[in-house]
Design an enzyme around this catalytic site. Structure first.
Site, PDB file in Angstrom:
ATOM      1  CG  ASP A 384     -71.753  -7.753 -19.235  1.00 54.53           C
ATOM      2  OD1 ASP A 384     -71.111  -8.092 -18.223  1.00 54.53           O
ATOM      3  OD2 ASP A 384     -71.212  -7.401 -20.291  1.00 54.53           O
ATOM      4  CG  LEU A 385     -75.733  -5.412 -13.953  1.00 55.66           C
ATOM      5  CD1 LEU A 385     -76.672  -5.252 -12.781  1.00 55.66           C
ATOM      6  CD2 LEU A 385     -75.735  -4.162 -14.823  1.00 55.66           C
ATOM      7  CD  GLU A 386     -68.097  -6.319 -16.910  1.00 53.63           C
ATOM      8  OE1 GLU A 386     -67.029  -5.668 -16.830  1.00 53.63           O
ATOM      9  OE2 GLU A 386     -68.422  -6.934 -17.945  1.00 53.63           O
ATOM     10  N   GLY A 387     -68.127  -4.202 -11.953  1.00 52.56           N
ATOM     11  CA  GLY A 387     -67.665  -3.165 -11.048  1.00 52.56           C
ATOM     12  C   GLY A 387     -68.567  -3.002  -9.857  1.00 52.56           C
ATOM     13  CD  GLN A 467     -67.562 -10.549 -18.243  1.00 51.23           C
ATOM     14  OE1 GLN A 467     -66.455  -9.983 -18.270  1.00 51.23           O
ATOM     15  NE2 GLN A 467     -68.676  -9.885 -18.001  1.00 51.23           N
TER      16      GLN A 467
END
Length: 598
Positions: A384-387, A467
């Protein structure tokens, strides 16, 4: 209405001159335009200011740190910008640090510009032979032992071109007569098998000049090549034994003898598991509700523990239960597993930036994640990697063969972790829409940045739940834009992964469809759980019936496959904690909807 025309007066010339000068001296900003800010929903056509320059939004999105307008040309363009006639300075110190018989590598000192350099053009004589966002740049397809002349020019966003750099003359290397084949690859082994795939690894060969690739031989025929010491054979038949060998090939096309043959059998075909409801459990107190892991609703099939996060750097991972001792937490996991649940560790999240830019980063990540998984006996790994955790570097344009270090190292690290786990160990992903479906309109920076990771594990990944929230509107396969929180949005975004889509709207560069049982959708459990994208359970039910059975609700989006995708996997929610706050107003009805589809 009283008109101001009757009050108009002739202003003194001096006053008019002062007014004109005042306007000219104002920094270039759109009147009424607000400054760009992160975590803000921007609609297409919105004008913002950033560093006293106006930018117009070209794709509806929710902004993030690192997505500033100058950094994301896929999202912003200059808006009524003042005419820029100033060219960049000329690139300097052009040189060639390395050459082969067919390639020349060039480096130079960066140019400067009043706005910003957009690219560099590389010339051989008067002929442009390539462009690059930065130095270095490699020219390929050249002739051995041949003299070439090169210069470089800088170009800014307004199309202004600098003068030439210094000119250099470079000769490609003289071919070396090479009749010596590489050594035979050893330790050929299978790292994973499914009913249709076999993943392989082997120990590297040695060569007097250098190994260029390996050929993978299946039942006596070359099935593919790899520049690495790994390869996945696809499109195989279930419950079938294959005779597999590899051989090394060097730059002169000398081939080694075949490795020892490995006889590997694909797995039996198994029925797709029922529809799953996935939930994230908070390992922190954010004001939703404090809940022990063992006390979650039985509605959930898969529990993602959120999150393992980096400490000290962006690759060394750590995890400690926040509301139970380690022994209590391990007992909670065991109790859920006894009930048939899967408990996974999720990495990243909105605030946990994970980046592996170096080999040392990769090894730290592998070591610490393996330790966490082993200590708590987690059933799987959720990415769940973001940014800024994932973003494509300049020039990284092929999702099948990425070059961005943080993406290459993530893939390699996860592969190594999976190689030590059983086939029952799960791999799931929860990217944001810009990183996946956003690749339809653009491929660069964050847009489409997850696609290389998804593609690398398409034969090993259990399922992905993008998402569908905090995203704004997104473009679908029909070319129309759909708003988050609607039934149309859920169906349209899901079908992009179920049917495949052209990257950057290029029909010659398709991202292939995933299996039906690999695709789920992610939604917030209530309106407090996310900044946008909440969808009421009745509309979720409509979306699920249309996706799986082709039962239309009369919406604007029309499935490309009218009969639907019966093996579609299910629904994820952020989060288990917010669902409890809502008195299970999400999981109860959605669980019922999923059960009706089995």
């Amino acid at each position: 209405m009283y008109s101001s025309i009757h009050r108009r007066a002739i202003r003194p010339l001096s006053v008019m001159i002062v007014a004109v000068l005042f306007v000219l001296l104002i920094p270039f900003q759109a009147f009424g335009a607000s400054a760009w800010a992160p975590n803000t929903v921007y609609q297409k056509g919105t004008v913002v200011t950033y560093q006293n320059i106006n930018y117009e939004c070209t794709q509806t999105h929710t902004s993030l740190n690192g997505w500033e307008p100058p950094n994301t040309p896929a999202l912003w363009k200059l808006s009524s910008a003042p005419v820029d006639t100033t060219p960049p300075t000329a690139p300097s110190s052009l040189q060639s640090p390395s050459q082969t018989t067919t390639t020349i590598t060039l480096t130079w000192q960066a140019s400067t510009d009043n706005i910003g350099v957009q690219q560099y053009r590389v010339y051989s004589g008067t002929t442009q032979v390539g462009t690059s966002a930065n130095s270095p740049y490699q020219i390929t397809g050249l002739s051995p032992n041949t003299l070439y002349s090169y210069t470089v020019r800088a170009v800014d966003a307004a199309g202004n071109v600098s003068t030439d750099s210094n000119t250099i003359q470079v000769r490609t290397a003289v071919p070396v007569v090479d009749n010596q084949p590489p050594t035979v690859p050893t330790n050929l082994r299978s790292t994973n098998t499914t009913n249709t795939t076999i993943s392989l690894a082997w120990d590297a060969s040695q060569d007097n000049i250098g190994v260029s690739q390996y050929e993978v031989i299946v039942n006596g025929q070359v099935a593919g090549t790899s520049a690495q010491t790994t390869f996945t054979i696809t499109s195989l038949t279930a419950s079938t034994t294959y005779a597999i060998a590899v051989r090394a090939v060097d730059e002169a096309n000398n081939r080694s003898a075949n490795s020892t043959i490995a006889s590997i059998t694909t797995k039996d075909t198994v029925a797709v598991a029922g529809k799953v409801l996935v939930g994230y459990w908070h390992n922190f107190n954010n004001g939703s509700t404090n809940i022990r892991l063992r006390d979650i609703s039985p509605n959930f099939d898969v529990i993602n523990v959120a999150f393992a996060e980096p400490v000290g750097d962006r690759a060394t991972m750590a995890f400690t239960p926040y509301n139970a001792t380690k022994e209590q937490f391990k007992a909670d996991i065991a109790e859920l597993r006894a009930k048939g649940k899967k408990v996974q560790i999720s990495i990243g999240g909105a605030e946990g930036t994970v980046e592996m830019n170096t080999e040392a980063d990769k090894q730290n990540f592998i070591r610490t994640m393996n330790a966490i998984i082993a200590e708590y006996n987690f059933d799987g790994l959720d990415i769940d990697l973001e940014g800024s955790s994932l973003a494509l570097a300049g020039g990284d344009t092929n999702f099948r063969s990425p070059t961005t270090p943080k993406i290459v190292n993530l893939i390699a690290a996860v592969r190594e972790i999976l190689s030590t786990k059983s086939a029952a160990f799960q791999l799931t992903m929860a990217p944001e829409t810009a990183y996946v479906q956003g690749g339809l309109v653009a491929y660069g920076g964050p847009w489409g940045a997850y696609l290389p990771v998804i593609h690398a594990f398409r034969d090993r990944m259990n399922f992905i739940h993008v998402q569908h929230y905090n995203t704004g509107s997104m473009t679908a396969l029909d070319g129309r834009s759909y708003s988050q929180g609607t039934t149309d949005f859920q169906v349209a975004m899901a079908e992009m992964l179920l049917a495949g889509f052209p990257i950057g709207n290029n029909p010659n560069n398709m991202f292939p469809a995933l299996r039906e049982d690999q695709v789920a959708i992610g939604l917030p459990a209530n309106q407090s759980a996310a900044g946008g994208g909440y969808t009421n359970p009745a509309d979720i039910d409509k979306a699920l019936k249309y996706i799986t059975k082709g039962i239309s609700y009369g919406g604007s989006y029309v499935l490309r496959k009218p009969t639907g995708y019966p093996n579609f996997r299910g629904v994820m929610t952020w989060s288990i904690n917010w669902d409890k706050v809502a008195n299970f107003g999400f999981s109860n009805p959605v669980r019922s909807s999923l059960n009706s589809l089995n």
